[in-house]
Design an enzyme around this catalytic site. Sequence first.
Site, PDB file in Angstrom:
ATOM      1  CB  CYS A 113      68.705  40.153   2.684  1.00 56.58           C
ATOM      2  SG  CYS A 113      67.287  39.813   3.741  1.00 56.58           S
ATOM      3  CG  HIS A 430      64.725  40.103   0.192  1.00 56.33           C
ATOM      4  ND1 HIS A 430      65.867  39.459   0.633  1.00 56.33           N
ATOM      5  CD2 HIS A 430      65.052  40.656  -1.015  1.00 56.33           C
ATOM      6  CE1 HIS A 430      66.836  39.615  -0.264  1.00 56.33           C
ATOM      7  NE2 HIS A 430      66.364  40.338  -1.272  1.00 56.33           N
TER       8      HIS A 430
END
Length: 482
Positions: A113, A430
């Site tokens: 990510c 994330h």
Amino acid sequence: MIKVSVKWQKELFQDLEIDTSLPPYVFKGQLFELTGVPPERQKIMVKGGILKDDADWSTLGVKKGQKLMMMGTADEIVKAPEKGPVFIEDLPEEEQVIAVGHSAGLFNLGNTCYMNSTLQCLHSVPELKSALIKYSNAGRSDVDQTSHMLTVATRDLFSELDKSVKAVAPMQFWMVLRKKYPQFGQLQNSTFMQQDAEECWTQLLYTLSQSLRSAGSSENPDAVKDLFGIDLVSRVHCQESGEESSEAESVYSLKCHISHEVNHLAEGLKHGLKSEIDKVSPSLGRSAIFLKESRINSLPRYLTIQFVRFFWKRESNQKAKILRKVDYPLELDVFDLCSDDLRKQLEAPRLLLRNEEGKKLGLKPKEKTSDSADKDVKMSDAEGTSTGNDAQSSVTPQEDAPSDKETQMTGIYDLVAVLTHKGRSADSGHYVAWVKQESGKWIEYDDDNPIVQRDEDILKLSGGGDWHMAYICMYKARVVPM
């Protein structure tokens, strides 16, 4: 199931089947297909009166072969469209991207990510894509093979994103990125580790700056530096010895330092332009503390700002995260962070911009003071000193602005991308990209899942909890034509 005939106007429809297990409304649907008379307009005569939609057939005494009478006017026959409806999924994929209004997401290949969010932010810079399109497959003799391969992979991936509405797997790019920078291939328990998005951003831009630099003399333009490069001038002085010197350097981002005193981006940037350095003092003959104060001396088309949220925690021997809320604006003015020389250059373009924006609001143009007029006389023609009505009317804060040679900076920037981190450690959590489209709408790129967002949603990414918080902000310069 019984068969009947129905007389309507001059027509007689024979052998029509009635399914007595279904309500009369179904039978009326059959008649609508034959006659064009909508069910609500149909008056069918049966025992006891007019046939109702929910009547019970068993109580009506309709018999096999019976002739029923129907009254009612049909709708005008609708002509078939000359061109049938076109569905988005039937369009060529490149046209689908235009219709949808944003490009595709990127599949997460296993803790990637950080890479996906970096790519989505940089992919939003049209000038960078234009420079990549011009890059030759043959490469250059002064660029190493892995840098060449990473540049080609970036170009090809950006092209694929522009042509696809379905999520793209950046496999080739990721493979070359790990080859060029092995740290992004670190494994833990046979799984690729989470990495720092800012490090990925910095390394990728460095590689592109080497590859996209025009061949030949060093005077030739560097596409990446033209877009992202910030020239700083610094005053370095030592209070202990009284020594003072000046330095000049180029960087690709400004740092927003976060402390208990910092509540807003502007405060953090001022902190980031000041630092203490320990170096040898010739007059003292030993190391001493020098204070370095920097100012912006040249502005980029795209201003990148990193929020310094991660620091090394000795006790736990890992990167820790500062969760403090730091607000940032959709419109950023960096005039106060500029050198005196740059401020003088910005005065005339800023006045033109203010007058043009004021015109749109019905305000009268601001008159120049004698001081500012004197300053403008000293400025070169290339800096746009004209303040006549013609010059003012030509000023527009354009999205699709002309090239740098045809425009002037104003020191005012608009937010176009935010890279956020959610979690409490740089090695976990994330990363997500929030990118403003040409249409003005914001898209949250959570890996392969693009989601439409609003301006107010973007301003909620300022930190203060466990939600997504801004780690990198990218602003686009608001310029005026020369």
